[in-house]
Scaffold this motif. Structure first.
Motif, PDB file in Angstrom:
ATOM      1  N   ILE A  51      -2.486 -18.498  -4.970  1.00  0.00           N
ATOM      2  CA  ILE A  51      -1.548 -17.378  -5.367  1.00  0.00           C
ATOM      3  C   ILE A  51      -2.600 -16.409  -6.209  1.00  0.00           C
ATOM      4  O   ILE A  51      -3.086 -16.923  -7.032  1.00  0.00           O
ATOM      5  CB  ILE A  51      -0.286 -17.630  -5.910  1.00  0.00           C
ATOM      6  CG1 ILE A  51       0.597 -18.314  -4.925  1.00  0.00           C
ATOM      7  CG2 ILE A  51       0.290 -16.465  -6.564  1.00  0.00           C
ATOM      8  CD1 ILE A  51       1.918 -18.911  -5.705  1.00  0.00           C
ATOM      9  N   TYR A  52      -2.681 -15.228  -5.853  1.00  0.00           N
ATOM     10  CA  TYR A  52      -3.406 -14.369  -6.523  1.00  0.00           C
ATOM     11  C   TYR A  52      -2.668 -13.097  -6.978  1.00  0.00           C
ATOM     12  O   TYR A  52      -1.308 -12.934  -6.376  1.00  0.00           O
ATOM     13  CB  TYR A  52      -4.401 -13.747  -5.711  1.00  0.00           C
ATOM     14  CG  TYR A  52      -5.701 -14.623  -5.608  1.00  0.00           C
ATOM     15  CD1 TYR A  52      -6.947 -14.455  -6.411  1.00  0.00           C
ATOM     16  CD2 TYR A  52      -5.572 -15.348  -4.671  1.00  0.00           C
ATOM     17  CE1 TYR A  52      -7.996 -15.117  -6.087  1.00  0.00           C
ATOM     18  CE2 TYR A  52      -6.784 -16.446  -4.569  1.00  0.00           C
ATOM     19  CZ  TYR A  52      -7.644 -16.206  -5.330  1.00  0.00           C
ATOM     20  OH  TYR A  52      -8.856 -17.291  -5.112  1.00  0.00           O
ATOM     21  N   PHE A  53      -3.001 -12.304  -7.959  1.00  0.00           N
ATOM     22  CA  PHE A  53      -2.367 -11.220  -8.530  1.00  0.00           C
ATOM     23  C   PHE A  53      -3.195 -10.006  -8.386  1.00  0.00           C
ATOM     24  O   PHE A  53      -4.388  -9.839  -8.965  1.00  0.00           O
ATOM     25  CB  PHE A  53      -1.751 -11.615 -10.082  1.00  0.00           C
ATOM     26  CG  PHE A  53      -0.958 -12.502 -10.229  1.00  0.00           C
ATOM     27  CD1 PHE A  53       0.509 -12.512 -10.193  1.00  0.00           C
ATOM     28  CD2 PHE A  53      -1.317 -13.840 -10.385  1.00  0.00           C
ATOM     29  CE1 PHE A  53       1.349 -13.736 -10.303  1.00  0.00           C
ATOM     30  CE2 PHE A  53      -0.517 -14.833 -10.287  1.00  0.00           C
ATOM     31  CZ  PHE A  53       0.685 -14.866 -10.365  1.00  0.00           C
ATOM     32  N   ARG A  54      -2.591  -9.182  -7.580  1.00  0.00           N
ATOM     33  CA  ARG A  54      -3.213  -7.760  -7.160  1.00  0.00           C
ATOM     34  C   ARG A  54      -3.101  -6.931  -8.281  1.00  0.00           C
ATOM     35  O   ARG A  54      -1.847  -6.544  -8.513  1.00  0.00           O
ATOM     36  CB  ARG A  54      -3.031  -7.450  -5.898  1.00  0.00           C
ATOM     37  CG  ARG A  54      -3.810  -8.089  -4.845  1.00  0.00           C
ATOM     38  CD  ARG A  54      -3.568  -7.436  -3.528  1.00  0.00           C
ATOM     39  NE  ARG A  54      -4.149  -8.347  -2.527  1.00  0.00           N
ATOM     40  CZ  ARG A  54      -3.950  -8.490  -1.356  1.00  0.00           C
ATOM     41  NH1 ARG A  54      -3.216  -7.443  -0.515  1.00  0.00           N
ATOM     42  NH2 ARG A  54      -4.706  -9.177  -0.040  1.00  0.00           N
ATOM     43  N   LEU A  55      -4.057  -5.948  -8.865  1.00  0.00           N
ATOM     44  CA  LEU A  55      -3.970  -5.199  -9.638  1.00  0.00           C
ATOM     45  C   LEU A  55      -3.943  -3.936  -8.634  1.00  0.00           C
ATOM     46  O   LEU A  55      -4.904  -3.305  -8.222  1.00  0.00           O
ATOM     47  CB  LEU A  55      -5.152  -5.031 -10.596  1.00  0.00           C
ATOM     48  CG  LEU A  55      -5.118  -3.928 -11.606  1.00  0.00           C
ATOM     49  CD1 LEU A  55      -3.800  -3.851 -12.473  1.00  0.00           C
ATOM     50  CD2 LEU A  55      -6.507  -4.011 -12.564  1.00  0.00           C
ATOM     51  N   ILE A  56      -2.936  -3.114  -8.833  1.00  0.00           N
ATOM     52  CA  ILE A  56      -2.775  -1.970  -8.125  1.00  0.00           C
ATOM     53  C   ILE A  56      -2.497  -0.640  -9.099  1.00  0.00           C
ATOM     54  O   ILE A  56      -1.672  -0.893 -10.013  1.00  0.00           O
ATOM     55  CB  ILE A  56      -1.682  -1.994  -7.130  1.00  0.00           C
ATOM     56  CG1 ILE A  56      -1.525  -3.194  -6.449  1.00  0.00           C
ATOM     57  CG2 ILE A  56      -1.484  -0.691  -6.179  1.00  0.00           C
ATOM     58  CD1 ILE A  56      -2.422  -3.557  -5.044  1.00  0.00           C
ATOM     59  N   ALA A  57      -3.464   0.349  -8.830  1.00  0.00           N
ATOM     60  CA  ALA A  57      -3.053   1.747  -9.715  1.00  0.00           C
ATOM     61  C   ALA A  57      -2.542   2.872  -8.824  1.00  0.00           C
ATOM     62  O   ALA A  57      -2.794   2.791  -7.587  1.00  0.00           O
ATOM     63  CB  ALA A  57      -4.442   2.023 -10.266  1.00  0.00           C
ATOM     64  N   GLY A  58      -1.855   3.712  -9.138  1.00  0.00           N
ATOM     65  CA  GLY A  58      -0.944   4.680  -8.676  1.00  0.00           C
ATOM     66  C   GLY A  58       0.009   5.162  -9.466  1.00  0.00           C
ATOM     67  O   GLY A  58       0.229   5.058 -10.589  1.00  0.00           O
ATOM     68  N   PRO A  59       1.120   5.895  -8.945  1.00  0.00           N
ATOM     69  CA  PRO A  59       1.117   6.307  -7.389  1.00  0.00           C
ATOM     70  C   PRO A  59       0.126   7.561  -7.369  1.00  0.00           C
ATOM     71  O   PRO A  59      -0.064   8.267  -8.450  1.00  0.00           O
ATOM     72  CB  PRO A  59       2.462   6.747  -7.057  1.00  0.00           C
ATOM     73  CG  PRO A  59       3.017   7.145  -8.475  1.00  0.00           C
ATOM     74  CD  PRO A  59       2.237   6.169  -9.365  1.00  0.00           C
ATOM     75  N   LEU A  60      -0.362   7.759  -5.955  1.00  0.00           N
ATOM     76  CA  LEU A  60      -1.214   8.811  -5.676  1.00  0.00           C
ATOM     77  C   LEU A  60      -0.350   9.549  -4.830  1.00  0.00           C
ATOM     78  O   LEU A  60       0.474   9.127  -4.075  1.00  0.00           O
ATOM     79  CB  LEU A  60      -2.518   8.428  -5.037  1.00  0.00           C
ATOM     80  CG  LEU A  60      -3.556   7.517  -5.887  1.00  0.00           C
ATOM     81  CD1 LEU A  60      -4.506   6.721  -5.054  1.00  0.00           C
ATOM     82  CD2 LEU A  60      -3.924   8.416  -7.047  1.00  0.00           C
ATOM     83  N   SER A  61      -0.848  11.068  -4.659  1.00  0.00           N
ATOM     84  CA  SER A  61      -0.369  11.984  -3.850  1.00  0.00           C
ATOM     85  C   SER A  61      -0.476  12.081  -2.473  1.00  0.00           C
ATOM     86  O   SER A  61       0.475  12.182  -1.494  1.00  0.00           O
ATOM     87  CB  SER A  61      -0.662  13.418  -4.331  1.00  0.00           C
ATOM     88  OG  SER A  61      -2.049  13.449  -4.046  1.00  0.00           O
TER      89      SER A  61
END
Length: 88
Positions: A51-61
């Protein structure tokens, strides 16, 4: 806006704690690109890899904006993959 929005996958970690720490480091390192983006951590099960934990940035337009941000980040040798995520 509800539902998945364009965003960028910045890194994967083995725990949410590591992901939060990584987020702070990446925001410092790439302040002018990541600036005011929010972040979320998505748990992902990669079967035999664990199991991994993804770092997600956003939201983008838009999808185009996420591709542009990734291009900028990759030019700085930072992993980046356009994706979609939900931000609470």
């Amino acid at each position: 806006l509800s539902g998945p929005q364009p965003s960028i996958h910045l890194a994967s970690y083995r725990s949410t704690k590591q992901a939060e720490r990584g987020c702070a480091q990446l925001k410092r390192a790439h302040q002018n690109i990541l600036g005011d983006l929010r972040h979320t951590v998505m748990e992902i099960n990669l079967g035999s890899k664990g199991i991994y934990f993804r770092l997600i940035a956003g939201p983008l337009s838009s999808d185009a904006e996420s591709k542009n941000k990734c291009r900028e980040l990759k030019s700085r040798r930072q992993f980046c993959d356009p994706t979609f995520a939900e931000f609470g």
